[in-house]
Scaffold this motif. Structure first.
Motif, mmCIF file in Angstrom:
data_model
loop_
_atom_site.group_PDB
_atom_site.id
_atom_site.type_symbol
_atom_site.label_atom_id
_atom_site.label_comp_id
_atom_site.label_asym_id
_atom_site.label_seq_id
_atom_site.Cartn_x
_atom_site.Cartn_y
_atom_site.Cartn_z
ATOM 1 N N ASN A 37 25.771 9.392 22.263
ATOM 2 C CA ASN A 37 25.306 10.205 23.390
ATOM 3 C C ASN A 37 24.365 11.320 22.960
ATOM 4 O OD1 ASN A 37 27.265 8.630 24.691
ATOM 5 N ND2 ASN A 37 27.903 10.311 26.031
ATOM 6 N N TYR A 38 24.709 11.989 21.862
ATOM 7 C CA TYR A 38 23.890 13.137 21.459
ATOM 8 C C TYR A 38 22.486 12.735 21.028
ATOM 9 C CZ TYR A 38 26.246 11.657 17.107
ATOM 10 O OH TYR A 38 26.770 10.929 16.072
ATOM 11 N N ASP A 39 22.298 11.477 20.583
ATOM 12 C CA ASP A 39 20.948 11.006 20.262
ATOM 13 C C ASP A 39 20.107 10.868 21.523
ATOM 14 O OD1 ASP A 39 21.111 10.496 17.318
ATOM 15 O OD2 ASP A 39 22.699 9.130 17.945
ATOM 16 N N ILE A 40 20.747 10.405 22.600
ATOM 17 C CA ILE A 40 20.048 10.284 23.880
ATOM 18 C C ILE A 40 19.741 11.666 24.447
ATOM 19 C CG2 ILE A 40 20.085 9.217 26.155
ATOM 20 C CD1 ILE A 40 20.304 7.235 23.814
ATOM 21 N N GLU A 41 20.717 12.550 24.367
ATOM 22 C CA GLU A 41 20.531 13.902 24.882
ATOM 23 C C GLU A 41 19.422 14.633 24.140
ATOM 24 O OE1 GLU A 41 24.500 15.220 24.354
ATOM 25 O OE2 GLU A 41 25.209 14.452 26.290
ATOM 26 N N ALA A 42 19.248 14.345 22.844
ATOM 27 C CA ALA A 42 18.170 14.961 22.061
ATOM 28 C C ALA A 42 16.799 14.476 22.505
ATOM 29 C CB ALA A 42 18.371 14.661 20.573
ATOM 30 N N MET A 43 16.760 13.326 23.196
ATOM 31 C CA MET A 43 15.496 12.763 23.690
ATOM 32 C C MET A 43 15.198 13.176 25.127
ATOM 33 S SD MET A 43 13.836 10.693 21.512
ATOM 34 C CE MET A 43 13.054 9.415 22.504
ATOM 35 N N LYS A 44 16.038 14.004 25.687
ATOM 36 C CA LYS A 44 15.866 14.409 27.081
ATOM 37 C C LYS A 44 14.485 15.017 27.293
ATOM 38 C CE LYS A 44 18.245 16.867 30.806
ATOM 39 N NZ LYS A 44 19.408 17.717 31.175
ATOM 40 N N GLY A 45 13.790 14.541 28.337
ATOM 41 C CA GLY A 45 12.438 14.995 28.621
ATOM 42 C C GLY A 45 11.361 14.187 27.921
ATOM 43 N N LYS A 46 11.773 13.296 26.998
ATOM 44 C CA LYS A 46 10.805 12.487 26.261
ATOM 45 C C LYS A 46 10.783 11.034 26.739
ATOM 46 C CE LYS A 46 11.347 15.309 22.090
ATOM 47 N NZ LYS A 46 11.716 15.331 20.651
ATOM 48 N N PHE A 47 11.605 10.719 27.738
ATOM 49 C CA PHE A 47 11.589 9.379 28.316
ATOM 50 C C PHE A 47 11.970 9.466 29.782
ATOM 51 C CE2 PHE A 47 16.045 9.920 27.314
ATOM 52 C CZ PHE A 47 16.723 9.221 28.297
ATOM 53 N N GLN A 48 11.549 8.464 30.540
ATOM 54 C CA GLN A 48 11.902 8.389 31.954
ATOM 55 C C GLN A 48 13.150 7.533 32.117
ATOM 56 O OE1 GLN A 48 8.636 7.136 34.441
ATOM 57 N NE2 GLN A 48 7.130 8.300 33.246
ATOM 58 N N LEU A 49 14.048 7.973 32.989
ATOM 59 C CA LEU A 49 15.241 7.184 33.262
ATOM 60 C C LEU A 49 14.835 5.794 33.747
ATOM 61 C CD1 LEU A 49 17.515 9.811 35.048
ATOM 62 C CD2 LEU A 49 17.641 9.042 32.670
ATOM 63 N N LYS A 50 15.544 4.781 33.294
ATOM 64 C CA LYS A 50 15.160 3.405 33.556
ATOM 65 C C LYS A 50 15.824 2.878 34.825
ATOM 66 C CE LYS A 50 14.231 2.752 28.661
ATOM 67 N NZ LYS A 50 12.777 2.779 28.822
ATOM 68 N N GLN A 51 15.112 1.967 35.495
ATOM 69 C CA GLN A 51 15.545 1.492 36.814
ATOM 70 C C GLN A 51 16.262 0.145 36.767
ATOM 71 O OE1 GLN A 51 15.102 3.428 39.517
ATOM 72 N NE2 GLN A 51 14.055 4.988 38.280
ATOM 73 N N GLY A 52 16.343 -0.467 35.600
ATOM 74 C CA GLY A 52 16.937 -1.800 35.496
ATOM 75 C C GLY A 52 18.426 -1.763 35.244
ATOM 76 N N GLU A 53 18.869 -2.506 34.218
ATOM 77 C CA GLU A 53 20.288 -2.605 33.911
ATOM 78 C C GLU A 53 20.537 -2.288 32.433
ATOM 79 O OE1 GLU A 53 21.914 -5.952 37.055
ATOM 80 O OE2 GLU A 53 21.280 -6.610 35.066
ATOM 81 N N TRP A 54 21.658 -1.646 32.189
ATOM 82 C CA TRP A 54 22.155 -1.418 30.830
ATOM 83 C C TRP A 54 23.365 -2.329 30.662
ATOM 84 C CZ3 TRP A 54 21.287 2.304 26.779
ATOM 85 C CH2 TRP A 54 22.309 2.392 25.826
ATOM 86 N N ILE A 55 23.282 -3.269 29.715
ATOM 87 C CA ILE A 55 24.375 -4.208 29.480
ATOM 88 C C ILE A 55 24.753 -4.114 28.014
ATOM 89 C CG2 ILE A 55 25.116 -6.613 29.592
ATOM 90 C CD1 ILE A 55 22.967 -7.023 31.770
ATOM 91 N N GLN A 56 25.949 -3.623 27.738
ATOM 92 C CA GLN A 56 26.382 -3.361 26.367
ATOM 93 C C GLN A 56 27.502 -4.314 25.976
ATOM 94 O OE1 GLN A 56 26.960 0.754 25.425
ATOM 95 N NE2 GLN A 56 28.015 0.331 23.499
ATOM 96 N N LEU A 57 27.151 -5.280 25.131
ATOM 97 C CA LEU A 57 28.106 -6.277 24.666
ATOM 98 C C LEU A 57 28.724 -5.808 23.356
ATOM 99 C CD1 LEU A 57 26.041 -9.480 25.490
ATOM 100 C CD2 LEU A 57 27.740 -8.340 26.891
#
Length: 207
Positions: free
Chosen positions: A133-153
């Motif tokens: 999570n903290y890696d994603i939070e560190a990228m906040k403002g550097k990417f647009q939230l995605k509109q598709g699907e997140w599928i984690q196997l």
């Protein structure tokens, strides 16, 4: 024990080598036409939206480079046709690294993300490193939230946050994951059925 006996006489339970070869050719005869249809479908799908499928080589160690090709072969027909039907082309990332994931995160053409490998509720283990999570939070403002699907196997055992890692990436509530521990059976089922298994599990948690 000579080769002839090993190949044609020795059996594993009630199944002999000739039986295995028969089943193998039957599977190939079915697989090749379906994979060809999927390849043509992806070739002619006209869209600027993509699904990124990241296959980690971290299965038993950091160097299990046999795992991504097997995952690709097993999943390619069903997953290609699935995302094409949603108006998305596919990109496979073999031996996906943390840098591959971050590149996908920052690239707006990728609207769906599929992760294959070890993980938990708040992490996914790329080939070379863990993403949390903290890696994603560190990228906040550097990417647009995605509109598709997140599928984690991967496994989805609880970690350090009640917020699933995929919820930090997606604009909608299209985040699918298993409920706790998961194994090879779960992945194979979702590879063959285009995520029906994992979606049923995710839906049952929200009811």
């Amino acid at each position: 024990m000579n080769i002839y006996h090993l190949l044609f006489k020795k059996k594993i339970g009630k199944i002999g080598f000739k039986d295995l070869m028969k089943y193998f050719f039957i599977i190939i005869a079915v697989y090749i036409p379906i994979a060809t249809i999927a390849f043509v479908s992806n070739l002619f799908t006209k869209t600027d939206k993509y699904a990124a499928i990241l296959l980690s080589a971290h299965a038993l160690s950091d160097h299990d480079y046999w795992a991504p090709p097997l995952a690709f072969l097993g999943s390619y027909p069903a997953w290609t046709l699935y995302f094409n039907s949603r108006g998305e082309k596919i990109d496979y990332f073999f031996n996906a690294t943390k840098n591959d994931f971050m590149s996908v995160l920052a690239d707006n053409k990728y609207q769906s993300i599929v992760l294959v490998g070890h993980g938990s509720y708040n992490t996914w283990r790329a080939t070379d490193n863990q993403i949390a999570n903290y890696d994603i939070e560190a990228m906040k403002g550097k990417f647009q939230l995605k509109q598709g699907e997140w599928i984690q196997l991967s496994c989805a055992d609880p970690d350090f946050s009640p917020i699933h890692i995929g919820e930090l990436v997606m604009a909608k509530e299209n985040v699918y994951h298993y409920n706790g521990a998961a194994g090879t059976f779960d992945f194979v089922l979702d590879a063959l059925t285009a995520f029906r298994h994992i979606k049923q599990i995710s839906s049952s948690k929200t009811e």
